[in-house]
Each structure stands twice: as structure tokens, then as C-alpha cells.
Write an enzyme that holds these catalytic residues in place. Structure first.
Site, mmCIF file in Angstrom:
data_model
loop_
_atom_site.group_PDB
_atom_site.id
_atom_site.type_symbol
_atom_site.label_atom_id
_atom_site.label_comp_id
_atom_site.label_asym_id
_atom_site.label_seq_id
_atom_site.Cartn_x
_atom_site.Cartn_y
_atom_site.Cartn_z
ATOM 1 N N CYS A 112 -40.634 12.561 8.273
ATOM 2 C CA CYS A 112 -39.216 12.147 8.220
ATOM 3 C C CYS A 112 -38.886 11.084 9.264
ATOM 4 O O CYS A 112 -37.897 10.361 9.121
ATOM 5 C CB CYS A 112 -38.304 13.345 8.416
ATOM 6 S SG CYS A 112 -38.514 14.574 7.120
ATOM 7 N N HIS A 254 -31.249 11.022 10.277
ATOM 8 C CA HIS A 254 -32.000 11.650 9.194
ATOM 9 C C HIS A 254 -31.129 12.717 8.535
ATOM 10 O O HIS A 254 -30.549 13.565 9.209
ATOM 11 C CB HIS A 254 -33.268 12.272 9.777
ATOM 12 C CG HIS A 254 -34.051 13.048 8.780
ATOM 13 N ND1 HIS A 254 -34.359 12.551 7.542
ATOM 14 C CD2 HIS A 254 -34.583 14.299 8.833
ATOM 15 C CE1 HIS A 254 -35.053 13.458 6.869
ATOM 16 N NE2 HIS A 254 -35.196 14.518 7.630
ATOM 17 N N ASN A 284 -32.465 15.757 1.325
ATOM 18 C CA ASN A 284 -33.365 15.247 2.359
ATOM 19 C C ASN A 284 -34.466 14.436 1.678
ATOM 20 O O ASN A 284 -35.343 14.999 1.025
ATOM 21 C CB ASN A 284 -33.948 16.437 3.128
ATOM 22 C CG ASN A 284 -34.922 16.025 4.211
ATOM 23 O OD1 ASN A 284 -35.359 14.877 4.275
ATOM 24 N ND2 ASN A 284 -35.282 16.966 5.068
#
Ligand code: UT7
Length: 350
Positions: A112, A254, A284
Site C-alpha cells: 500500500c 492511503h 482500499n
């Protein structure tokens, strides 16, 4: 031409198939209310069979190049942990499909945090004068590596790609990447990942069990780390720019969980309204998360030229990072949906 890296174009792409919380609830032991209240997510978009990370990456990159008013670049850096194939890297194929010729092209694996790592790497190419224009892409298709029976990861992850074009310039220009902070903690690599398929698991000589081929995560421990590491990283980057937290107009973090954004805002003592968020619609999206949120901010007008912006991400590894810039005036930034009806945002016209 200077050796600073300037954001000159922006684009993104999400696949067409929408999976709502209600769709998930129809096949897993979950419900819309749990997912919305625990994560802030209402839907995610996932690839169709045969569609891969590279396809989304190419489209996002095309849009970023168009937004930068060009169709050429000297290098491609692709952040992904779901490459089209385990070997070779996906970036050379993406560069080739973009018609960029024999430019350097490689993948960056920082899960990520990948997009911020890729920005840092591309800035280095520009600083070394190895490239004047670099396409930096974050793209992932986690729907392809999730256990179809796992309600937790199924609720959280979606697929997508986002890209920026970085060009060489001077650090007093809007869009110049200013402060940067990167970090990792491999002692907590157990908190999320895929156990099987790599050289370590294979070295035991045992066949891989199906469950070991799926991505898994210890949600609560990851949550705590995400808040701690992104808050500290943002503070470090802001200090390196000589800014104060109160000077930052927009935080683009994020998009792992809406509650993480609230917790980071509290920890930094800044209004959560300054946090750009698109998690409700895309979930996500791993390495695509930050650039997709940038596109959302640009299209909605939440990000304005002149805004002081800090990007930050955190994920498996553990790895994290953040970077600061003054938001530039860009060419047309297209909404990420893969439809002809996608809205356009002409920032120059605002
Ligand atoms: O992108 C990389 C970084 N990733 C992150 O930052 C993710 C960080 N973690 C999170 O966002 C959250 O931890 C999750 C969304 C993954 C999970 O939320 P949580 O509030 O931490 O839930 P939990 O794991 O503590 O589970 C609480 C309960 C459990 O049930 P029991 O054991 O209390 O009976 C879970 O089994 O919620 C259950 N649960 C669900 N229930 C309904 C877990 N997933 C679901 C679900 N629907 N989808």
C-alpha cells in the site's frame, strides 16, 4: 531544466464491475451496516476474469499523459503487489503498450505504500538526470488474491490504478515534490501478506495449500500501526518542508479505513475535513489508493491549485511514507470510471 520532480499530469482508472456491500452480504456472513460503520466503504470495483493489473495501469497512465499534454515519457515506475505475472515485472509491458519504446521500466513492491515509494524512486531518476519525464503508476487488483470466503478482506479491498506524470523542473514551481519521508519495519512483516508462492515457502519443498495463496491480515494490529506510522511520517515530512501542520490544506492518505483517517486527524490535531476521501466508492485499492484519491480530489474540486498537500501511505512490509507538494494547475483530469460518460474536470477553467 532543473532536477526537481514536478507533478504535471494525473489520471486513474477503476474496473467496471461494482460490488456493493449488499452483494457481499448475499454470499458472505456480513452486512452493509457492519462494513459501512467499521470501514466507511459502500462499494468497491473489481476486475472481470481476464482483466489484469497491467490493463488498469495502461489506462491510468494514458489518462495521466493526456492530462500532462503529452504522449511520451522517459521511464515508467509501477507500484504493484499484484503484477500480471510473478515474473517478469509488469512495467515493461505497460511501457510497451503505451508506445514508449525502450525506456527503463520496472515495478516497485511496497504494497500500500508503493505509490509514495515509486514517487521517491522516480524523483531520483529525475534528480540524476536519467529522465526528464516519468510515468509513476500505482495499480493493484487485490480481488484476484483474496480468499472468496474471507468476509474481512472481501469487505475492505477493491481494484484500481492511478498515475501521475512527473517532469523535471525547479523546486519553486507548483507541483514540485518537496519534503519526503519513508520507513519500514520488517519485524512486523507477519501482520499481512500471502504466506505461499514465494521462494521461502517453496524452499520447504511442500506443496502450497490453497489458503496459503490468499492475502491475509491481522486487522486490528494493522489499524494501530497505520495510525501511528502515517501520523509520524506526515509530521516528519511537514517539518522537512519547513511547514506547520496547520499550514497543510489537504491530506491525501492511503484509503484503508475511514476510521483510520479520523484517528490520524485526531492525532495530528487537524480538522478531518482537510482529509480527501473516496473510500466509500472504491474501498482500499492498495498502491492505487493515493493517486485515485488525488483524482477524486481534483475532479470534485476539493484539491485546488495552490493548496499545500501531503500524501501519505502505509501497508504491508511494514512500509510507509509521505511526500508534500503545492498542488499545481493541471490539464483535464478525467474521473476514474471506465465509461465514456466519465465527467471531466478542467482545472485550468476554475
Ligand atoms: O491497506 C493496508 C493497511 N490496512 C489497513 O490499514 C487495515 C486496518 N484494519 C482495519 O481496517 C480493520 O481492522 C478491519 C476493517 C480490517 C476490521 O475491523 P475491526 O473493527 O478491526 O474488526 P475486528 O477484526 O476486530 O473484528 C471484530 C468482529 C469479529 O467478530 P468477533 O470475533 O468479535 O465475533 C470479526 O469476525 O467483526 C467480525 N468481522 C465482521 N463482521 C461482519 C470481521 N469482518 C466482518 C465483516 N462483517 N465483513
Amino acid at each position: 531544466m532543473g532536477s526537481a520532480a514536478i507533478v504535471a499530469g494525473l489520471g486513474a482508472c477503476v474496473p467496471l464491475t461494482v460490488v456493493t456491500n449488499h452483494d457481499l452480504a448475499a454470499r458472505l456472513d456480513t452486512d452493509d451496516e457492519w462494513i459501512r460503520t467499521r470501514t466507511g466503504i459502500r462499494q468497491r470495483q473489481v476486475v472481470a476474469p481476464g482483466e489484469a493489473t497491467g490493463d488498469l495501469a495502461v489506462e491510468a497512465a494514458r489518462r495521466a499523459l493526456a492530462s500532462a499534454g503529452t504522449d511520451t515519457a522517459d521511464a515508467v515506475v509501477l507500484a504493484t503487489s499484484t503484477p500480471d505475472r510473478l515474473c517478469p515485472a509488469t512495467a515493461p509491458h505497460v511501457a510497451s503498450r503505451l508506445g514508449l519504446g525502450n525506456v527503463p521500466a520496472f515495478d516497485v513492491a511496497a504494497v500500500c505504500a508503493g505509490f509514495v515509494y515509486a514517487l521517491a524512486t522516480a524523483s531520483g531518476l529525475i534528480a540524476m538526470r536519467a529522465a526528464d519525464r516519468v510515468v509513476v503508476i500505482g495499480a493493484d487488483t487485490f480481488s484476484t488474491i483474496l480468499d472468496p470466503d474471507d468476509r474481512t478482506t472481501g469487505a475492505v479491498f477493491g481494484d484500481g490504478a492511478g498515475a501521475v506524470v512527473l517532469r523535471a523542473g525547479t523546486d519553486d514551481e507548483p507541483g514540485a515534490l518537496l519534503g519526503l519521508s519513508l520507513g519500514s519495519d520488517g519485524s512486523r512483516s507477519d501482520l499481512m501478506g500471502i504466506p505461499g508462492g514465494g521462494s521461502r515457502q517453496r524452499s520447504t519443498g511442500l506443496p502450497i495449500k490453497e489458503e496459503e495463496t490468499y492475502f491475509g491480515m491481522q486487522g486490528q494490529a494493522v489499524f494501530t500501526q497505520a495510525v501511528r506510522r502515517m501520523s509520524a511520517s506526515v509530521q516528519e515530512t511537514v517539518a522537512r518542508c519547513g511547514w506547520r501542520l496547520a499550514d497543510v490544506d489537504r491530506f491525501v492518505l492511503h484509503q484503508a479505513n475511514a476510521r483510520i483517517l479520523v484517528a490520524v486527524a485526531r492525532k495530528l490535531d487537524v480538522p478531518v475535513e482537510r482529509f480527501v476521501t473516496d473510500i466509500e466508492r472504491v474501498g482500499n485499492t492498495v498502491a492505487a489508493s493515493v493517486p485515485l484519491a488525488l483524482v477524486d480530489g481534483a475532479v470534485s474540486g476539493d484539491l485546488d491549485p495552490g493548496h499545500r498537500v501531503v500524501l501519505a501511505s502505509f501497508g504491508g512490509g511494514l512500509a510507509w511514507g509521505s511526500v508534500a507538494l503545492v498542488w499545481p494547475r493541471l490539464g483535464t483530469v478525467q474521473a476514474p470510471a471506465l465509461t465514456d460518460a466519465a465527467e471531466s474536470y478542467q482545472s485550468g477553467a476554475r
